[in-house]
Design an enzyme around this catalytic site. Structure first.
Site, PDB file in Angstrom:
ATOM      1  N   GLN A 253     -11.935  56.834  50.612  1.00  0.00           N
ATOM      2  CA  GLN A 253     -11.878  55.383  50.799  1.00  0.00           C
ATOM      3  C   GLN A 253     -12.058  54.983  52.262  1.00  0.00           C
ATOM      4  O   GLN A 253     -12.572  53.902  52.566  1.00  0.00           O
ATOM      5  CB  GLN A 253     -10.552  54.838  50.262  1.00  0.00           C
ATOM      6  CG  GLN A 253     -10.372  55.044  48.766  1.00  0.00           C
ATOM      7  CD  GLN A 253     -11.507  54.425  47.955  1.00  0.00           C
ATOM      8  OE1 GLN A 253     -11.704  53.222  47.955  1.00  0.00           O
ATOM      9  NE2 GLN A 253     -12.276  55.266  47.270  1.00  0.00           N
ATOM     10  N   GLU A 321      -4.665  47.606  47.900  1.00  0.00           N
ATOM     11  CA  GLU A 321      -5.718  47.426  46.895  1.00  0.00           C
ATOM     12  C   GLU A 321      -5.701  48.567  45.872  1.00  0.00           C
ATOM     13  O   GLU A 321      -5.686  48.343  44.667  1.00  0.00           O
ATOM     14  CB  GLU A 321      -7.071  47.372  47.606  1.00  0.00           C
ATOM     15  CG  GLU A 321      -8.252  47.264  46.657  1.00  0.00           C
ATOM     16  CD  GLU A 321      -9.586  47.383  47.380  1.00  0.00           C
ATOM     17  OE1 GLU A 321     -10.593  46.982  46.786  1.00  0.00           O
ATOM     18  OE2 GLU A 321      -9.631  47.877  48.524  1.00  0.00           O
ATOM     19  N   HIS A 322      -5.759  49.804  46.358  1.00  0.00           N
ATOM     20  CA  HIS A 322      -5.737  50.981  45.484  1.00  0.00           C
ATOM     21  C   HIS A 322      -4.474  51.781  45.776  1.00  0.00           C
ATOM     22  O   HIS A 322      -4.237  52.151  46.924  1.00  0.00           O
ATOM     23  CB  HIS A 322      -6.929  51.908  45.757  1.00  0.00           C
ATOM     24  CG  HIS A 322      -8.264  51.240  45.671  1.00  0.00           C
ATOM     25  ND1 HIS A 322      -8.996  50.887  46.786  1.00  0.00           N
ATOM     26  CD2 HIS A 322      -9.004  50.869  44.596  1.00  0.00           C
ATOM     27  CE1 HIS A 322     -10.131  50.337  46.401  1.00  0.00           C
ATOM     28  NE2 HIS A 322     -10.163  50.305  45.090  1.00  0.00           N
ATOM     29  N   ASP A 355     -13.811  53.158  41.382  1.00  0.00           N
ATOM     30  CA  ASP A 355     -14.922  52.528  42.099  1.00  0.00           C
ATOM     31  C   ASP A 355     -16.238  52.653  41.344  1.00  0.00           C
ATOM     32  O   ASP A 355     -17.072  51.752  41.356  1.00  0.00           O
ATOM     33  CB  ASP A 355     -15.106  53.174  43.481  1.00  0.00           C
ATOM     34  CG  ASP A 355     -14.059  52.730  44.483  1.00  0.00           C
ATOM     35  OD1 ASP A 355     -13.384  51.720  44.223  1.00  0.00           O
ATOM     36  OD2 ASP A 355     -13.923  53.389  45.529  1.00  0.00           O
ATOM     37  N   HIS A 415       1.357   4.054  32.182  1.00  0.00           N
ATOM     38  CA  HIS A 415       1.642   5.175  31.283  1.00  0.00           C
ATOM     39  C   HIS A 415       2.602   4.718  30.189  1.00  0.00           C
ATOM     40  O   HIS A 415       2.427   5.026  29.010  1.00  0.00           O
ATOM     41  CB  HIS A 415       2.300   6.337  32.053  1.00  0.00           C
ATOM     42  CG  HIS A 415       1.360   7.117  32.918  1.00  0.00           C
ATOM     43  ND1 HIS A 415       0.727   6.572  34.000  1.00  0.00           N
ATOM     44  CD2 HIS A 415       0.971   8.423  32.852  1.00  0.00           C
ATOM     45  CE1 HIS A 415      -0.029   7.509  34.580  1.00  0.00           C
ATOM     46  NE2 HIS A 415       0.096   8.633  33.901  1.00  0.00           N
TER      47      HIS A 415
END
Length: 441
Positions: A253, A321-322, A355, A415
């Site tokens: 990575q 992330e990972h 990946d 309303h």
């Protein structure tokens, strides 16, 4: 970080910031403004400047696509088909997990939910140093499985020509339009539309810092998958982990870019020190070692903690992330951790599988965003919308009375009157603000 933690490899550089550099922000804003004002002419001007690329048409026609794909070796096409089958299968399972429903909450009051695909998506497939062919699967295929009618995919030119493998991947994934355009000008053209390119509703796919900033600036006018920063990996390891495997996986990575953090949190000082030694041994023989080496030097960390509980807690603070779990009982992490883009359990899998080949989506949150979002998935291309229908007059009258009172406590007279009308029409409530009577029955 706890006093019980021992850092045996610290990062040299400061952590990547969560905001873009001012010069990137300014350049991106200039390109977007130009494309907004001048359409195709601006796209051509910036494409010429940044990529030295000015073809007759940026969109590839069917004949050109067929010609480019025919140049790709059959084994490569077979591999693309295999991987896309994995991605399609997982995306379809995600889609099948999202169900529409309708419930009756009061007598004759029906509330429902539907999951509707967006109309058009733009998919950015990076090129350059690393043509991320797999991004075509993740963005285009996932959108098509979600039911998106029109997917426009784009990728930068490669040395003055369409990159064959990326084009093949986009085509096999089901892209309805394929463009050879890169950078901010491509993202802006898809988001805003030009004379020859229809605008999309959402942008997806990774890219460099300029592409990421372009998506950030365009968010609101269009949807985006997420704001992406440098690739990150964090490995949690105990004394059963093989330091050679740990080092190999960290470097896999780190080669993404010189600012990619690669972090090891381990309960074993020996595993930590041997991992560092293996990284030093493996780097010189790695073809991408110059990039991976800078990432490891500047953003690599090895931290020794007393227990796996402490490792999971610290890993959650990173919200990487990972996250790879190389321990004796890797599935423990499923129940102990909450902040990660994707979790890779045990030494038989690895982040590179995610990946490239395994089928889960690789467009994932970075820079701590895993604290509040997951990555790209089928659901990003769907709008979960609701509907209401009242068939029972008494329920409408009852809700009308309550709506009138609730609205007036907030000073919303308009309303309130919508509620009053139903209370009067379907019940016996008076309508004291208008000279009007409803026929009963």
């Amino acid at each position: 970080m706890s006093a019980h933690h021992q850092t045996i490899k610290a990062p040299v550089a400061v952590q990547t910031t969560r905001t873009s550099r001012p010069e990137i922000v300014e350049t991106v804003a200039d390109v977007i403004a130009d494309v907004r004002a001048n359409g195709d002419a601006a796209v051509r001007r910036w494409s010429q400047k940044f990529d030295d690329w000015s073809p007759e048409s940026y969109r590839l026609g069917p004949d050109r696509i067929a010609s480019v794909v025919s140049a790709v070796p059959e084994t490569v096409l077979d591999d693309l088909r295999f991987v896309q089958k994995q991605v399609r299968g997982f995306a379809q399972a995600q889609r099948d997990s999202l169900t529409a429903f309708e419930v009756e909450t009061l007598p004759g009051v029906f509330l429902g939910q539907r999951n509707l695909p967006i109309g058009a998506a733009g998919a950015y497939v990076p090129g350059g140093r690393y043509p991320l062919t797999a991004s075509a699967h993740m963005t285009v295929l996932t959108a098509k499985v979600a039911g998106v009618e029109r997917v426009a995919a784009t990728t930068p030119p490669d040395r003055g020509a369409p990159p064959p493998v990326s084009i093949a991947a986009m085509h096999l994934a089901g892209a309805d339009e394929i463009y050879v355009m890169g950078g901010v000008q491509a993202v802006a053209a898809l988001a805003l539309g030009t004379e020859t390119i229809d605008a999309v509703d959402m942008l997806a796919g990774p890219g460099n810092a300029y592409v990421a900033e372009a998506k950030r600036q365009l968010f609101g006018e269009v949807g985006i998958d997420l704001f992406a920063g440098p690739t990150e990996v964090l490995i949690v390891a105990d004394d059963t982990a093989d330091p050679f495997v740990v080092a190999t996986d960290l470097l896999s990575q780190a080669e993404h870019g010189p600012d990619s953090p690669a972090v090891l949190i381990t309960t074993s000082e020996e595993v930590g020190r041997q991992t560092i030694a293996w990284v030093d041994k493996l780097l010189p023989g790695l073809p991408t070692g110059d990039v991976a080496g800078r990432a490891w030097r500047d953003h690599g960390e090895v931290i020794v903690v007393p227990t796996l509980d402490a490792a999971y807690t610290l890993a959650d603070e990173y919200a990487s992330e990972h996250v790879q779990i190389l321990t004796a009982r890797p599935r423990e992490a499923l129940h102990r951790m909450r902040n990660y883009g994707a979790l890779f359990l045990g030494d038989k899998t690895c982040v590179a599988y995610g990946d490239k080949v395994i089928g889960t989506n690789h467009v994932l949150p970075t820079l701590g965003a895993a604290r509040y979002t997951g990555g790209l998935w089928v659901g990003k291309y769907l709008k979960t919308v609701t509907y209401q229908e009242i068939r029972d007059p008494a329920s409408s009258a009852r809700l009308g009375e309550i709506c009138g009172r609730a609205s007036r406590t907030e000073n919303f007279e308009g309303h309130a009157r919508s509620g009053d009308v139903r209370a009067a029409r379907y019940g016996s409530a008076p309508l004291d603000w208008a000279d009007h009577t409803f026929e009963q029955g």
